[in-house]
Design an enzyme around this catalytic site. Structure first.
Site, PDB file in Angstrom:
ATOM      1  N   ASP A   1      21.437  24.103  52.864  1.00 53.70           N
ATOM      2  CA  ASP A   1      20.772  24.815  53.973  1.00 53.70           C
ATOM      3  C   ASP A   1      19.793  25.891  53.525  1.00 53.70           C
ATOM      4  O   ASP A   1      19.281  26.641  54.355  1.00 53.70           O
ATOM      5  CB  ASP A   1      21.799  25.449  54.935  1.00 53.70           C
TER       6      ASP A   1
ATOM      7  N   HIS B   1      22.346  17.811  43.660  1.00 52.80           N
ATOM      8  CA  HIS B   1      22.787  17.953  42.295  1.00 52.80           C
ATOM      9  C   HIS B   1      23.409  16.670  41.788  1.00 52.80           C
ATOM     10  O   HIS B   1      23.409  16.393  40.605  1.00 52.80           O
ATOM     11  CB  HIS B   1      23.786  19.097  42.201  1.00 52.80           C
TER      12      HIS B   1
ATOM     13  N   LYS C   1      15.858  22.950  50.893  1.00 52.02           N
ATOM     14  CA  LYS C   1      15.325  21.962  49.931  1.00 52.02           C
ATOM     15  C   LYS C   1      14.539  20.858  50.638  1.00 52.02           C
ATOM     16  O   LYS C   1      13.396  20.581  50.283  1.00 52.02           O
ATOM     17  CB  LYS C   1      16.475  21.319  49.127  1.00 52.02           C
ATOM     18  N   THR C   2      15.182  20.249  51.636  1.00 52.39           N
ATOM     19  CA  THR C   2      14.528  19.148  52.346  1.00 52.39           C
ATOM     20  C   THR C   2      13.279  19.643  53.068  1.00 52.39           C
ATOM     21  O   THR C   2      12.223  19.006  53.015  1.00 52.39           O
ATOM     22  CB  THR C   2      15.511  18.505  53.355  1.00 52.39           C
TER      23      THR C   2
HETATM   24  P1  GDP Z   1      18.723  21.891  52.601  1.00 54.90           P
HETATM   25  O1  GDP Z   1      20.163  21.681  52.973  1.00 54.90           O
HETATM   26  O2  GDP Z   1      18.593  22.795  51.420  1.00 54.90           O
HETATM   27  O3  GDP Z   1      17.969  20.610  52.429  1.00 54.90           O
HETATM   28  O4  GDP Z   1      18.064  22.702  53.804  1.00 54.90           O
HETATM   29  P2  GDP Z   1      17.163  22.171  54.991  1.00 54.90           P
HETATM   30  O5  GDP Z   1      15.791  21.908  54.560  1.00 54.90           O
HETATM   31  O6  GDP Z   1      17.886  21.081  55.699  1.00 54.90           O
HETATM   32  O7  GDP Z   1      17.109  23.466  55.910  1.00 54.90           O
HETATM   33  C1  GDP Z   1      18.258  24.054  56.484  1.00 54.90           C
HETATM   34  C2  GDP Z   1      17.883  24.834  57.727  1.00 54.90           C
HETATM   35  O8  GDP Z   1      17.042  25.920  57.368  1.00 54.90           O
HETATM   36  C3  GDP Z   1      17.102  24.007  58.729  1.00 54.90           C
HETATM   37  O9  GDP Z   1      17.525  24.356  60.011  1.00 54.90           O
HETATM   38  C4  GDP Z   1      15.668  24.434  58.499  1.00 54.90           C
HETATM   39  O10 GDP Z   1      14.886  24.311  59.662  1.00 54.90           O
HETATM   40  C5  GDP Z   1      15.835  25.877  58.099  1.00 54.90           C
HETATM   41  N1  GDP Z   1      14.736  26.342  57.233  1.00 54.90           N
HETATM   42  C6  GDP Z   1      14.292  25.750  56.105  1.00 54.90           C
HETATM   43  N2  GDP Z   1      13.271  26.444  55.583  1.00 54.90           N
HETATM   44  C7  GDP Z   1      13.068  27.507  56.407  1.00 54.90           C
HETATM   45  C8  GDP Z   1      12.147  28.614  56.383  1.00 54.90           C
HETATM   46  O11 GDP Z   1      11.287  28.756  55.526  1.00 54.90           O
HETATM   47  N3  GDP Z   1      12.266  29.526  57.415  1.00 54.90           N
HETATM   48  C9  GDP Z   1      13.192  29.390  58.379  1.00 54.90           C
HETATM   49  N4  GDP Z   1      13.225  30.328  59.320  1.00 54.90           N
HETATM   50  N5  GDP Z   1      14.068  28.374  58.429  1.00 54.90           N
HETATM   51  C10 GDP Z   1      14.002  27.446  57.451  1.00 54.90           C
HETATM   52 MG    MG Z   2      18.685  18.615  52.580  1.00 49.65          MG
END
Ligand code: GDP
Ligand code: MG
Length: 370
Positions: free
Chosen positions: A89, A137, A92-93
């Site tokens: 969260d 990972h 990354k995606t």
């Molecule tokens: P991952 O699990 O690392 O792949 O994270 P995700 O890309 O799925 O993002 C997790 C949550 O964080 C989602 O609800 C995204 O919309 C939110 N998010 C990701 N990047 C940002 C950002 O730069 N700003 C904000 N406010 N939310 C973000």
């Molecule tokens: Mg992800």
């Protein structure tokens, strides 16, 4: 010592397992079909049963497949290959998507960009950057476990509102163990509760010292959501790549790694291969794990057919006889006969390993042919 199960020995001689057991019994040894015997005993049995024994060392079969040295003058610069890692969260995606979309030529925006497990974008400083599009990972670890070194740079995403978390620490230790430099992307700086300074100081505890704190780890504050500073991140990657002086010989036979693979209903086995040295071309005969095939088509991350794929270039490869596994190393070989020899050898090895594991023994392998 080298060992083999009685079943596998019988298979290789095309004899019945029970006949092998009987012969052993006559020599005063009691065995079950799943038992493991040593290479010398196996050789004796095989000779006794009228077979010629040839011990084949791994080095013979796999000889020259990978990592043969290149002459310095054949080396050309190649794009860096980047993996994005970080806590769940932390974005990354979102970051992978944002970078990709930002780079899609306008007019094409919203158009078809297909997911093949890796993609390339152009850096504002010029040159290409290859992203492995399967954050996580598990993939990184699986590839490393198979001896594949795919990633040149790890972008460590840390959410500015959450800070360093368990998987952040895990990612740092993966990158350090692999000897891969980290670039820190402090994400979600658009959030009102973002504390990028806290992230920087927390990272110190894990021996990641960013430039603004006097260290040599590049850092960029970004927002995947607001698409802030994505250019700066790409610039940092290109700068880091220059330091690494990444090069490969594009002329030689291709070597690479399977990023992902699946069985497609219509198209058969489809593998995304990251080419790491040389150039992969349609018509090449390739091996990956215990699969082989003749390259029927190469498809890039835009869904376009291409004839060649050079160093750091990801492409979907059609033509494998079966789906290889993510992390399998790919090599081009000179003939179908050679491809068969290698993959059959690896198949036997796999079976043997499974049998040895099943029998509880912990031993290396003997490879014999009759
Ligand atoms: P991952 O699990 O690392 O792949 O994270 P995700 O890309 O799925 O993002 C997790 C949550 O964080 C989602 O609800 C995204 O919309 C939110 N998010 C990701 N990047 C940002 C950002 O730069 N700003 C904000 N406010 N939310 C973000
Ligand atoms: Mg992800």
């Amino acid at each position: 010592p080298e060992t083999i199960t009685i079943q596998e020995l019988a298979n290789r001689m095309s004899e019945r397992g029970v006949d092998v057991i009987k012969l052993l019994m006559r020599q005063g040894q009691m065995h079950k079909i799943t038992d493991v015997i040593d290479a010398d005993t196996a050789e004796l049995i095989a000779t006794e049963m009228g077979h010629t024994v040839k011990r084949v060392a791994e080095s013979d079969v796999e000889e020259g497949l990978f990592d043969t040295p290149d002459a310095e003058e054949t080396l050309q610069p190649r794009p860096p290959v980047v993996t994005i890692m970080g806590h769940v969260d932390h974005g990354k995606t979102s970051l992978l998507d944002a970078i990709r979309r930002a780079n899609v030529v306008s007019g094409e925006a919203g158009g078809i960009t297909q997911h093949i497990g890796a993609y390339q974008v152009t850096s504002p400083l010029g040159g290409l950057v290859t992203f492995i599009d399967t954050p996580g990972h598990a993939a990184f670890t699986a590839m490393r476990a198979r001896g594949a070194k795919v990633t040149d740079i790890v972008v460590l995403v840390v959410a500015a509102d959450d800070g360093v978390m368990p998987q952040t620490i895990e990612a740092i230790s993966h990158a350090k163990a692999a000897g891969v430099p980290i670039i820190v992307a402090i994400n979600k700086i658009d959030k009102p509760d973002a504390k990028p300074e806290r992230v920087r100081t927390e990272l110190l505890q894990y021996e990641v010292q960013v430039e603004s704190l006097g260290g040599d780890t590049l850092e960029v504050e970004v927002s995947a959501k607001q698409k802030l500073n994505l250019d700066k991140l790409l610039e940092a990657i290109t700068l880091q790549a220059e330091v690494l002086d990444l090069k490969a010989d594009p002329e030689r036979a291709a070597e690479g790694t399977v990023i992902e693979a699946r069985l497609d209903r219509g198209r058969g086995p489809v593998a995304t291969v990251l080419v790491q040295r040389g150039t992969l071309s349609v018509g090449n005969i390739i091996v990956a794990g215990s699969q082989w095939g003749r390259v029927r088509a190469l498809i890039d991350d835009q869904g376009q057919n291409c004839v060649h794929a050079g160093p750091s270039f990801p492409a979907e490869v059609l033509g494998f006889n079966g789906a290889p596994e993510a992390g399998d190393r790919v090599a081009v070989v000179e003939s179908e006969a050679r491809a068969r020899e290698i993959t059959e050898y690896r198949d036997r090895q796999k079976r043997e390993q499974a049998a040895v594991r099943g029998s509880g023994a912990r031993s290396s392998l003997v490879d014999m042919m009759s």
